[in-house]
Design a protein around this motif. Structure first.
Motif, PDB file in Angstrom:
ATOM      1  N   UNK A 182       0.851  -1.193   0.000  1.00 30.54           N
ATOM      2  CA  UNK A 182       0.000   0.000   0.000  1.00 30.54           C
ATOM      3  C   UNK A 182       0.887   1.243   0.000  1.00 30.54           C
ATOM      4  N   UNK A 183       0.712   2.062  -1.042  1.00 30.31           N
ATOM      5  CA  UNK A 183       1.468   3.307  -1.183  1.00 30.31           C
ATOM      6  C   UNK A 183       0.623   4.457  -0.661  1.00 30.31           C
ATOM      7  N   UNK A 184       1.214   5.256   0.218  1.00 31.68           N
ATOM      8  CA  UNK A 184       0.533   6.392   0.819  1.00 31.68           C
ATOM      9  C   UNK A 184       1.283   7.671   0.463  1.00 31.68           C
ATOM     10  N   UNK A 187       3.795  15.808   2.155  1.00 24.66           N
ATOM     11  CA  UNK A 187       4.449  14.872   3.059  1.00 24.66           C
ATOM     12  C   UNK A 187       5.215  13.792   2.306  1.00 24.66           C
ATOM     13  N   UNK A 188       5.725  12.814   3.033  1.00 23.20           N
ATOM     14  CA  UNK A 188       6.515  11.761   2.408  1.00 23.20           C
ATOM     15  C   UNK A 188       5.641  10.734   1.696  1.00 23.20           C
ATOM     16  N   UNK A 189       6.258   9.959   0.825  1.00 29.07           N
ATOM     17  CA  UNK A 189       5.620   8.780   0.229  1.00 29.07           C
ATOM     18  C   UNK A 189       6.061   7.569   1.031  1.00 29.07           C
ATOM     19  N   UNK A 190       5.092   6.837   1.567  1.00 26.70           N
ATOM     20  CA  UNK A 190       5.374   5.654   2.383  1.00 26.70           C
ATOM     21  C   UNK A 190       4.760   4.446   1.705  1.00 26.70           C
ATOM     22  N   UNK A 191       5.528   3.370   1.615  1.00 29.73           N
ATOM     23  CA  UNK A 191       5.015   2.106   1.089  1.00 29.73           C
ATOM     24  C   UNK A 191       5.018   1.085   2.217  1.00 29.73           C
TER      25      UNK A 191
END
Length: 331
Positions: free
Chosen positions: A99-101, A106-110
């Motif tokens: 899941x990519x957020x 803000x940051x990109x979190x996977x």
């Protein structure tokens, strides 16, 4: 916004306040994003669930059609509150996803959930997703875990059947993913005899077939006299039940990455341990971190300390999340 303000661990699981949702929560919550259908990640009782179509189907098979009040199929990037969310193949089991957020400014979190880079005939392959923060599992996050090629383990199973033609081979495998993968690996190796299934495997295996995954001649494991093939696949829990006593002098096998630990095989009474894993091993895990080179690595569960140490030695910022409840699927 700092990454640890955008997503952080709670008693219920990873929480994203900007979208007001949890990822793979361990208890019922108002909104859950689910990476895959294994029982340690996908639980019933959430008010709303977003997941891939296949994961939603699998949850309905396992928990009933009313497992949630609201389902949402993850189809392309969608906005959830102030977050853009997208799902990408994880290579773990059918329907599994990272899941990519992405939060505005803000940051990109996977969040990878559970993932595997070894080709798997019953699910889509893992897909690398660029990110600032990569959240990884560490189920087999120790240098001793180096899984052999699945085809080699399948050859060992076939060799045992040739050596002991009069003995049924009872293969323990998780009902979702591993059972179907073992069947597919046998078919790829040319084994076309009937394969028999414990009743607990039937609905999920039927779903794989309905999704276009060819698994060949499958039959129920009713009484030993009615079993024509040599292979019977059952969930691990069946080997501690009276069910196994139906079979006279079977070869007990178990397909799991944990079978690399011989003490575990002995504790389970496994004669033929098959090291077939749906998780990254140490080389795959560290290669993934080298390939992605995120600004930061977060480790959710497993051997966190070893992965953190490797990251320190390779100039990657890392932190453990110390999440609990994700080590093994509930049977």
């Amino acid at each position: 916004m700092q990454a640890d303000q955008f997503l952080f661990p709670t008693d219920a699981g990873l929480y994203c306040p900007a979208g007001d949702f949890f990822i793979d929560p361990v208890r019922p919550v108002p909104r859950a994003l689910i990476t895959h259908g294994h029982g340690d990640h996908a639980r019933a009782g959430h008010k709303a669930v977003m997941a891939t179509a296949r994961t939603l189907d699998i949850m309905a098979i396992r928990y009933g059609a009313d497992f949630t009040a609201q389902r949402q199929i993850a189809d392309g990037p969608v906005r959830v509150g102030g977050v853009t969310v997208s799902f990408h193949p994880a290579g773990h089991v059918l329907g599994s996803a990272q899941i990519r957020l992405a939060c505005d400014g803000g940051p990109v979190i996977v969040v990878s959930g559970d993932y595997c880079r070894t080709p798997n005939p019953v699910c889509q392959p893992w897909e690398p997703v660029a990110c600032d923060v990569f959240v990884t599992e560490a189920t087999f996050g120790l240098p001793v875990f180096r899984h052999p090629p699945p085809a080699a383990e399948t050859a060992r199973l076939l060799s045992s059947m040739a050596e002991f033609p009069g003995r049924k081979h009872l293969v323990g495998a998780y009902a979702l993913g591993k059972a179907q993968r073992v069947i597919a690996l046998l078919r790829q190796a040319g084994y076309d005899a009937p394969i028999h299934l414990h009743g607990a495997m039937q609905r999920l295996t039927d779903y794989h077939v309905a999704q276009g995954i060819p698994l060949g001649d499958l039959r129920p494991a009713t009484t030993p006299k009615e079993i024509e093939g040599q292979v019977v696949i059952a969930p691990p829990s069946a080997f501690a039940s009276p069910w196994v006593q139906r079979f006279r002098d079977p070869v007990i096998a178990f397909a799991s990455g944990w079978m690399a630990v011989r003490a575990r095989a002995r504790q389970r009474g496994v004669e033929l341990p098959l090291v077939i894993s749906d998780h990254v091993d140490w080389p795959q895990l560290t290669q993934t971190l080298q390939d992605l080179r995120p600004e930061e690595v977060w480790v959710t569960h497993g051997a966190e300390d070893a992965v953190i140490r490797w990251c320190d030695l390779n100039q990657l910022r890392a932190r453990p999340l110390r999440l609990v409840g994700y080590e093994e699927e509930e049977e």
